[in-house]
Write a protein that holds these residues in place. Sequence first.
Motif, PDB file in Angstrom:
ATOM      1  N   PHE A 258       0.862  -1.178   0.000  1.00 57.76           N
ATOM      2  CA  PHE A 258       0.000   0.000   0.000  1.00 57.76           C
ATOM      3  C   PHE A 258       0.893   1.221   0.000  1.00 57.76           C
ATOM      4  CE2 PHE A 258       0.596   1.463   4.361  1.00 57.76           C
ATOM      5  CZ  PHE A 258       1.143   0.339   4.950  1.00 57.76           C
ATOM      6  N   SER A 259       0.295   2.367  -0.321  1.00 57.21           N
ATOM      7  CA  SER A 259       1.104   3.579  -0.300  1.00 57.21           C
ATOM      8  C   SER A 259       0.301   4.778   0.196  1.00 57.21           C
ATOM      9  CB  SER A 259       1.695   3.844  -1.685  1.00 57.21           C
ATOM     10  OG  SER A 259       2.537   4.946  -1.657  1.00 57.21           O
ATOM     11  N   CYS A 260      -0.673   5.264  -0.628  1.00 62.66           N
ATOM     12  CA  CYS A 260      -1.328   6.539  -0.286  1.00 62.66           C
ATOM     13  C   CYS A 260      -2.346   6.404   0.842  1.00 62.66           C
ATOM     14  CB  CYS A 260      -2.004   7.128  -1.524  1.00 62.66           C
ATOM     15  SG  CYS A 260      -3.475   6.198  -2.045  1.00 62.66           S
ATOM     16  N   THR A 261      -2.962   5.250   0.985  1.00 63.16           N
ATOM     17  CA  THR A 261      -4.054   4.952   1.931  1.00 63.16           C
ATOM     18  C   THR A 261      -5.266   5.875   1.768  1.00 63.16           C
ATOM     19  OG1 THR A 261      -3.244   6.313   3.768  1.00 63.16           O
ATOM     20  CG2 THR A 261      -2.454   4.030   3.673  1.00 63.16           C
ATOM     21  N   GLY A 263      -6.904   5.985  -1.555  1.00 65.48           N
ATOM     22  CA  GLY A 263      -7.635   5.577  -2.754  1.00 65.48           C
ATOM     23  C   GLY A 263      -7.254   6.286  -4.029  1.00 65.48           C
ATOM     24  N   THR A 264      -6.042   6.857  -4.077  1.00 66.18           N
ATOM     25  CA  THR A 264      -5.650   7.562  -5.304  1.00 66.18           C
ATOM     26  C   THR A 264      -4.509   6.905  -6.083  1.00 66.18           C
ATOM     27  OG1 THR A 264      -4.156   8.978  -4.049  1.00 66.18           O
ATOM     28  CG2 THR A 264      -6.358   9.851  -4.478  1.00 66.18           C
ATOM     29  N   CYS A 265      -3.693   6.068  -5.426  1.00 67.47           N
ATOM     30  CA  CYS A 265      -2.471   5.619  -6.113  1.00 67.47           C
ATOM     31  C   CYS A 265      -2.592   4.259  -6.797  1.00 67.47           C
ATOM     32  CB  CYS A 265      -1.294   5.596  -5.146  1.00 67.47           C
ATOM     33  SG  CYS A 265      -1.312   4.201  -4.001  1.00 67.47           S
ATOM     34  N   GLY A 266      -3.499   3.425  -6.335  1.00 65.82           N
ATOM     35  CA  GLY A 266      -3.696   2.110  -6.961  1.00 65.82           C
ATOM     36  C   GLY A 266      -2.775   1.022  -6.449  1.00 65.82           C
ATOM     37  N   THR A 267      -1.906   1.334  -5.485  1.00 65.60           N
ATOM     38  CA  THR A 267      -0.944   0.336  -5.007  1.00 65.60           C
ATOM     39  C   THR A 267      -1.625  -0.866  -4.356  1.00 65.60           C
ATOM     40  OG1 THR A 267       0.579   2.139  -4.555  1.00 65.60           O
ATOM     41  CG2 THR A 267       1.124   0.021  -3.572  1.00 65.60           C
ATOM     42  N   CYS A 268      -2.720  -0.621  -3.648  1.00 59.51           N
ATOM     43  CA  CYS A 268      -3.340  -1.702  -2.865  1.00 59.51           C
ATOM     44  C   CYS A 268      -4.399  -2.462  -3.670  1.00 59.51           C
ATOM     45  CB  CYS A 268      -3.956  -1.130  -1.594  1.00 59.51           C
ATOM     46  SG  CYS A 268      -5.380  -0.091  -1.932  1.00 59.51           S
ATOM     47  N   MET A 296      -9.705  -1.262  -4.331  1.00 64.27           N
ATOM     48  CA  MET A 296      -8.643  -0.631  -3.539  1.00 64.27           C
ATOM     49  C   MET A 296      -9.000  -0.840  -2.070  1.00 64.27           C
ATOM     50  SD  MET A 296      -6.860   0.427  -5.986  1.00 64.27           S
ATOM     51  CE  MET A 296      -7.362   0.358  -7.708  1.00 64.27           C
ATOM     52  N   CYS A 298      -7.684   0.048   0.623  1.00 63.98           N
ATOM     53  CA  CYS A 298      -7.426   1.078   1.634  1.00 63.98           C
ATOM     54  C   CYS A 298      -8.671   1.903   1.923  1.00 63.98           C
ATOM     55  CB  CYS A 298      -6.265   1.980   1.208  1.00 63.98           C
ATOM     56  SG  CYS A 298      -6.562   2.927  -0.284  1.00 63.98           S
TER      57      CYS A 298
HETATM   58  S1  FES Z   1      -2.888   2.572  -1.037  1.00 68.35           S
HETATM   59 FE1  FES Z   1      -3.180   3.975  -2.667  1.00 68.35          FE
HETATM   60  S2  FES Z   1      -5.061   3.319  -3.522  1.00 68.35           S
HETATM   61 FE2  FES Z   1      -4.868   2.117  -1.764  1.00 68.35          FE
END
Ligand code: FES
Length: 311
Positions: A258-261, A263-268, A296, A298
């Motif tokens: 995860f990264s942004c937590t 809902g904007t980056c798409g990592t999770c 997502m 997060c």
């Molecule tokens: S951590 Fe970035 S969208 Fe979920």
Amino acid sequence: MTVYEAELVVDRREFAADGVLALTLRHPLGEDLPAWEPGAHVDVVLGPELERQYSLCGDPADRSVWRIAVLREPDGRGGSAHVHEQLGQGDKVRVRGPRNHFRLESAPRYRFIAGGIGITPILPMLAAAEAAGAEWTLLYGGRTRNSIAFTGELGRYGDRVTVAPQDETGLLDLASVLDDIPDGTLVYCCGPGPLLDAVEERCPAERLRVERFSPKAQQVGESSEFEVELAQSGRTVTVAPDVSVLDAVRAAGVEVLFSCTEGTCGTCETDVLEGTPDHRDSVLTDEERESGETMMICVSRCRGGRLVLDL
Ligand code: FES
């Protein structure tokens, strides 16, 4: 899926406009960096609780460096100040990615719209559209002429690029690019939330691709408790109303990226095997939301009492 992660060296620092610092990053041993396509971003790990996403805005054909550009945000949460004040030439920084939720789909015509630092993912798209022989225009706004980055690089595109400083020409004239667009045109837009909202109001969703740096304001229902079965580990966790799926899964000892937590980056992004997600992110398109194949974790939750996730 394994995601590339490495300590990269800040190779060059230069101002691309007032308050916009462009950095190139290279591998300390000169190794090639992973390939990427226009629209991709990387996570830059600036500290234990400080991670930010920046679009790659260099040349995808040059595997020796990645270029990012960072707008100094005086009222930001500390990421941009850290980059501007503490990331010096020769310093090392942990970078993860690239990841792409803003791909340039093939089309005969494009209308690109950028606001401020939103030019970063668009910049390599212009080169790709040009190389593909597509017909395209860019409408690019910023607060003042001096705050508008990369105008030198954009000069080669001539009158296909319209630069519109807000203190000279007011808000972007969206009607001029969005009304009566010919069939087959795709609209790509990146910039501040109000600009994206205005573009979404004027442009049919099937033609529009956007990337948001901050969460989209959206109406969400009440959050209630539900169960998540983790298919790979065979465990089931209960997600309380005030806890995210991400936190519940991590509390159960399952490692997830995860990264942004927010809902904007798409990592999770996680595959959904059963159940219907209640999407609350700012990444997935309407079509992707409808399909319910991924979510997502997060921010998104569950419609109904149970989800089965590929974790
Ligand atoms: S951590 Fe970035 S969208 Fe979920």
